[in-house]
Design an enzyme around this catalytic site. Structure first.
Site, PDB file in Angstrom:
ATOM      1  N   ARG A 116       0.822  -1.205   0.000  1.00 44.22           N
ATOM      2  CA  ARG A 116       0.000   0.000   0.000  1.00 44.22           C
ATOM      3  C   ARG A 116       0.858   1.259   0.000  1.00 44.22           C
ATOM      4  O   ARG A 116       0.515   2.263  -0.569  1.00 44.22           O
ATOM      5  CB  ARG A 116      -0.890  -0.037   1.241  1.00 44.22           C
ATOM      6  CG  ARG A 116      -1.571   1.274   1.565  1.00 44.22           C
ATOM      7  CD  ARG A 116      -2.782   1.050   2.430  1.00 44.22           C
ATOM      8  NE  ARG A 116      -3.728   0.159   1.788  1.00 44.22           N
ATOM      9  CZ  ARG A 116      -4.663  -0.544   2.432  1.00 44.22           C
ATOM     10  NH1 ARG A 116      -4.771  -0.450   3.739  1.00 44.22           N
ATOM     11  NH2 ARG A 116      -5.485  -1.315   1.772  1.00 44.22           N
ATOM     12  N   TYR A 117       1.973   1.187   0.726  1.00 39.25           N
ATOM     13  CA  TYR A 117       2.870   2.331   0.848  1.00 39.25           C
ATOM     14  C   TYR A 117       4.052   2.132  -0.094  1.00 39.25           C
ATOM     15  O   TYR A 117       4.349   1.012  -0.483  1.00 39.25           O
ATOM     16  CB  TYR A 117       3.363   2.442   2.292  1.00 39.25           C
ATOM     17  CG  TYR A 117       2.267   2.680   3.312  1.00 39.25           C
ATOM     18  CD1 TYR A 117       1.638   3.915   3.404  1.00 39.25           C
ATOM     19  CD2 TYR A 117       1.868   1.670   4.179  1.00 39.25           C
ATOM     20  CE1 TYR A 117       0.646   4.136   4.351  1.00 39.25           C
ATOM     21  CE2 TYR A 117       0.873   1.882   5.128  1.00 39.25           C
ATOM     22  CZ  TYR A 117       0.267   3.123   5.212  1.00 39.25           C
ATOM     23  OH  TYR A 117      -0.706   3.334   6.152  1.00 39.25           O
ATOM     24  N   ARG A 124       7.219  -0.177   1.706  1.00 37.65           N
ATOM     25  CA  ARG A 124       7.089  -1.262   2.685  1.00 37.65           C
ATOM     26  C   ARG A 124       5.838  -2.084   2.422  1.00 37.65           C
ATOM     27  O   ARG A 124       4.862  -1.570   1.875  1.00 37.65           O
ATOM     28  CB  ARG A 124       7.090  -0.719   4.113  1.00 37.65           C
ATOM     29  CG  ARG A 124       6.033   0.320   4.406  1.00 37.65           C
ATOM     30  CD  ARG A 124       6.527   1.242   5.541  1.00 37.65           C
ATOM     31  NE  ARG A 124       5.501   2.155   6.003  1.00 37.65           N
ATOM     32  CZ  ARG A 124       5.186   3.282   5.366  1.00 37.65           C
ATOM     33  NH1 ARG A 124       5.768   3.607   4.223  1.00 37.65           N
ATOM     34  NH2 ARG A 124       4.262   4.075   5.859  1.00 37.65           N
ATOM     35  N   CYS A 164      -3.808 -17.256  15.596  1.00 37.02           N
ATOM     36  CA  CYS A 164      -3.360 -16.347  16.645  1.00 37.02           C
ATOM     37  C   CYS A 164      -3.437 -17.060  17.994  1.00 37.02           C
ATOM     38  O   CYS A 164      -4.187 -18.020  18.145  1.00 37.02           O
ATOM     39  CB  CYS A 164      -4.272 -15.124  16.676  1.00 37.02           C
ATOM     40  SG  CYS A 164      -3.936 -13.977  15.332  1.00 37.02           S
ATOM     41  N   CYS A 206      -9.158 -12.217  18.939  1.00 39.23           N
ATOM     42  CA  CYS A 206      -9.716 -10.984  19.503  1.00 39.23           C
ATOM     43  C   CYS A 206     -11.070 -10.737  18.852  1.00 39.23           C
ATOM     44  O   CYS A 206     -11.203 -10.816  17.632  1.00 39.23           O
ATOM     45  CB  CYS A 206      -8.802  -9.794  19.209  1.00 39.23           C
ATOM     46  SG  CYS A 206      -7.108 -10.021  19.765  1.00 39.23           S
ATOM     47  N   CYS A 236     -11.119  -8.048  16.038  1.00 34.37           N
ATOM     48  CA  CYS A 236     -10.042  -8.169  15.042  1.00 34.37           C
ATOM     49  C   CYS A 236     -10.414  -7.547  13.693  1.00 34.37           C
ATOM     50  O   CYS A 236     -11.492  -7.765  13.170  1.00 34.37           O
ATOM     51  CB  CYS A 236      -9.704  -9.640  14.838  1.00 34.37           C
ATOM     52  SG  CYS A 236      -8.365  -9.904  13.662  1.00 34.37           S
ATOM     53  N   ARG A 279      -8.976  -8.363  10.978  1.00 33.28           N
ATOM     54  CA  ARG A 279      -8.984  -9.445   9.987  1.00 33.28           C
ATOM     55  C   ARG A 279      -9.877 -10.587  10.443  1.00 33.28           C
ATOM     56  O   ARG A 279      -9.559 -11.757  10.252  1.00 33.28           O
ATOM     57  CB  ARG A 279      -7.553  -9.929   9.721  1.00 33.28           C
ATOM     58  CG  ARG A 279      -6.678  -8.821   9.207  1.00 33.28           C
ATOM     59  CD  ARG A 279      -5.481  -9.271   8.393  1.00 33.28           C
ATOM     60  NE  ARG A 279      -4.684  -8.092   8.114  1.00 33.28           N
ATOM     61  CZ  ARG A 279      -3.551  -7.790   8.759  1.00 33.28           C
ATOM     62  NH1 ARG A 279      -3.051  -8.616   9.647  1.00 33.28           N
ATOM     63  NH2 ARG A 279      -2.927  -6.669   8.483  1.00 33.28           N
ATOM     64  N   ASP A 335     -11.310  -0.069  13.747  1.00 34.07           N
ATOM     65  CA  ASP A 335     -11.700  -0.124  12.333  1.00 34.07           C
ATOM     66  C   ASP A 335     -13.193  -0.392  12.172  1.00 34.07           C
ATOM     67  O   ASP A 335     -13.857  -0.850  13.098  1.00 34.07           O
ATOM     68  CB  ASP A 335     -10.903  -1.223  11.619  1.00 34.07           C
ATOM     69  CG  ASP A 335      -9.433  -0.855  11.464  1.00 34.07           C
ATOM     70  OD1 ASP A 335      -9.137   0.356  11.326  1.00 34.07           O
ATOM     71  OD2 ASP A 335      -8.597  -1.769  11.480  1.00 34.07           O
ATOM     72  N   ASP A 376      -6.826   4.124  10.585  1.00 30.48           N
ATOM     73  CA  ASP A 376      -6.513   3.435   9.336  1.00 30.48           C
ATOM     74  C   ASP A 376      -7.758   3.655   8.470  1.00 30.48           C
ATOM     75  O   ASP A 376      -8.837   3.146   8.784  1.00 30.48           O
ATOM     76  CB  ASP A 376      -6.236   1.947   9.592  1.00 30.48           C
ATOM     77  CG  ASP A 376      -5.204   1.396   8.623  1.00 30.48           C
ATOM     78  OD1 ASP A 376      -5.013   2.010   7.541  1.00 30.48           O
ATOM     79  OD2 ASP A 376      -4.594   0.350   8.923  1.00 30.48           O
ATOM     80  N   LYS A 412      -2.862   4.709   7.016  1.00 30.76           N
ATOM     81  CA  LYS A 412      -2.996   5.308   8.345  1.00 30.76           C
ATOM     82  C   LYS A 412      -2.831   6.821   8.282  1.00 30.76           C
ATOM     83  O   LYS A 412      -1.958   7.323   7.596  1.00 30.76           O
ATOM     84  CB  LYS A 412      -1.932   4.731   9.270  1.00 30.76           C
ATOM     85  CG  LYS A 412      -2.045   3.227   9.462  1.00 30.76           C
ATOM     86  CD  LYS A 412      -0.897   2.688  10.299  1.00 30.76           C
ATOM     87  CE  LYS A 412      -0.942   1.176  10.419  1.00 30.76           C
ATOM     88  NZ  LYS A 412      -0.524   0.494   9.166  1.00 30.76           N
TER      89      LYS A 412
HETATM   90  C1  LIG Z   1       0.443  -0.346   9.013  1.00 34.82           C
HETATM   91  C2  LIG Z   1       0.859  -0.865   7.729  1.00 34.82           C
HETATM   92  C3  LIG Z   1       2.214  -0.851   7.337  1.00 34.82           C
HETATM   93  C4  LIG Z   1       3.303  -0.289   8.223  1.00 34.82           C
HETATM   94  O1  LIG Z   1       3.056   1.060   8.452  1.00 34.82           O
HETATM   95  P1  LIG Z   1       3.981   1.976   9.360  1.00 34.82           P
HETATM   96  O2  LIG Z   1       3.198   3.230   9.504  1.00 34.82           O
HETATM   97  O3  LIG Z   1       5.262   2.142   8.618  1.00 34.82           O
HETATM   98  O4  LIG Z   1       4.189   1.265  10.665  1.00 34.82           O
HETATM   99  C5  LIG Z   1       2.545  -1.334   6.101  1.00 34.82           C
HETATM  100  N1  LIG Z   1       1.581  -1.806   5.260  1.00 34.82           N
HETATM  101  C6  LIG Z   1       0.291  -1.828   5.598  1.00 34.82           C
HETATM  102  C7  LIG Z   1      -0.706  -2.338   4.623  1.00 34.82           C
HETATM  103  C8  LIG Z   1      -0.121  -1.374   6.860  1.00 34.82           C
HETATM  104  O5  LIG Z   1      -1.430  -1.423   7.188  1.00 34.82           O
END
Ligand SMILES: *Cc1c(COP(=O)(O)O)cnc(C)c1O
Length: 378
Positions: free
Chosen positions: A97-98, A101, A110, A114, A117, A119, A277, A314, A321
């Site tokens: 998404r980002y 990362r 798990c 929870c 959750c 998910r 969420d 989120d 986020k």
């Molecule tokens: C939270 C998340 C991350 C990591 O996000 P950071 O803000 O860097 O901790 C990476 N990918 C997804 C899809 C996430 O939901």
């Protein structure tokens, strides 16, 4: 069998085993309906920590009828996948998404399930994450040099057997452009004896390896949990925490402050507080956003900055986020910024006279009250 394996195989998974629920057969019939949709798991360690009905640990793991209410009234579009994770999966079980990362699901069980959750759609249903999806995920990271950070999640990555975990970590570490690996885990707080010296010996071979642990209430921090976190910290993993803001569990400044203090004492640095969420089956846990801001306001300045996590939503729809802050900026102009501090007092910060080649009237810099107020390195 090791202690944690016994605790896990001794999990409560059926309605009739649930602690502190009414005998009423009608009530139990309703809970059975819930359990058909959303499975139950409370491992023996965690079950031991529950002291009474409706205590903060009970509420996190014991199902209630309300989980099915959302299906009946789905007015505000509660969804099984509110964060649109499935949309952002270029290969199964990897969310990209980002820019730099990714999130990699390495299993789907798990130590506890929870009730809130995110998910809920996946957890406790075997067969979604397989050797095949995992190797596709690792392959994707290897082929995408922009990915410098992977969050191993699930499910819980620390429920993967030692040898398998070592195999996955080795494969990830073989990827040269991958700089950091993170574990997203609730194991240290809910099945602490899983954090064995042997596991730590494995983990420490894969630095820089970070772990973000999930904690929601100060009662989760027991002597066993303290030992687990100390072992991880001694193995060199920087530890962070993630907390979900939950109605009736931790929606007060006092509880959150106590949690953050207890975390710092076991060398865990608070990282995120999540607004709950919009997940189907979890509406009864949601608080207002004002509540989250009130909590951050009650922490900021009142306690160690180290103990103040980012409060994030989120975003529904998959925008990622977004951090929220209580209003600290009263006025923001070319000439000055007016701020309010934790006591609600206001302070002026004059901007430099020359900014972007333009100059401001010199009086701005000579304002004595403002200058005094700026010596604030407490
Ligand atoms: C939270 C998340 C991350 C990591 O996000 P950071 O803000 O860097 O901790 C990476 N990918 C997804 C899809 C996430 O939901």
């Amino acid at each position: 069998m090791e202690t944690w394996q016994r605790q896990l195989s001794g999990s409560i998974t059926k309605v009739d085993q649930l602690p502190f629920i009414p005998e009423d057969p009608d009530y139990r019939r309703k809970l059975n309906k819930v359990a058909e949709v959303f499975p139950i798991r409370i491992n023996a360690y965690f079950a031991d920590q529950i002291k009474s009905a409706n205590d903060p640990l009970w509420k996190q793991v014991v199902p209630t009828e309300e989980e099915l209410d959302d299906f009946l009234s789905a007015e505000e579009a509660l969804e099984s996948d509110p964060l649109k994770e499935e949309r952002d999966m270029p290969v199964p079980e990897l969310v990209h998404r980002y820019p730099d990362r990714v999130l990699l699901m390495i299993n789907n069980h798990c130590p506890i399930i929870c009730r809130f959750c995110t998910r809920k759609r996946k957890i406790g249903f075997p067969g979604l994450v397989t050797r095949e999806t995992l190797s596709q995920g690792i392959d994707y990271i290897a082929k995408h040099p922009e990915v410098r950070d992977v969050v191993m999640s699930g499910g819980d990555p620390l429920l993967v057997p030692d040898r398998e975990l070592e195999r996955i970590l080795t494969a990830l570490r073989d990827i040269e452009h991958l700089e950091i690996i993170r574990l997203g885990t609730r194991v240290p707080g809910t099945l602490p004896e899983r954090i064995t010296p042997k596991l730590c010996e494995i983990l420490k071979k894969f630095h820089p390896l970070y772990a973000n642990l999930h904690f929601n209430h100060p009662d989760e921090i027991t002597p066993e949990v303290e030992t687990a976190c100390n072992r991880l910290a001694d193995a060199g993993l920087p530890l962070g925490s993630q907390t979900v803001l939950l109605k009736g569990v931790n929606d007060s400044v006092e509880v959150m402050k106590e949690l953050m203090h207890k975390l710092l004492k076991i060398r865990v640095k608070p990282y995120y507080i999540y607004q709950a969420d919009m997940t189907m089956g979890t509406d009864h846990f949601r608080t207002s956003v004002e509540k989250g801001l009130e909590i951050i306001k009650g922490l900021m300045g009142h306690t160690s900055g180290m103990g103040v996590p980012y409060y994030v939503i989120d975003t529904p729809g998959g925008g990622g986020k977004v951090r929220l802050l209580p209003d600290t900026v009263v006025r923001f102009t070319d000439k000055e910024v007016v701020l309010t501090n934790f006591e609600g007092k206001t302070y002026r910060y004059p901007q430099p006279a020359v900014k972007n080649g333009k100059s401001h009237p010199p009086e701005d810099q000579q304002d004595e009250t403002a200058t005094q107020n700026l010596c604030g390195l407490a």
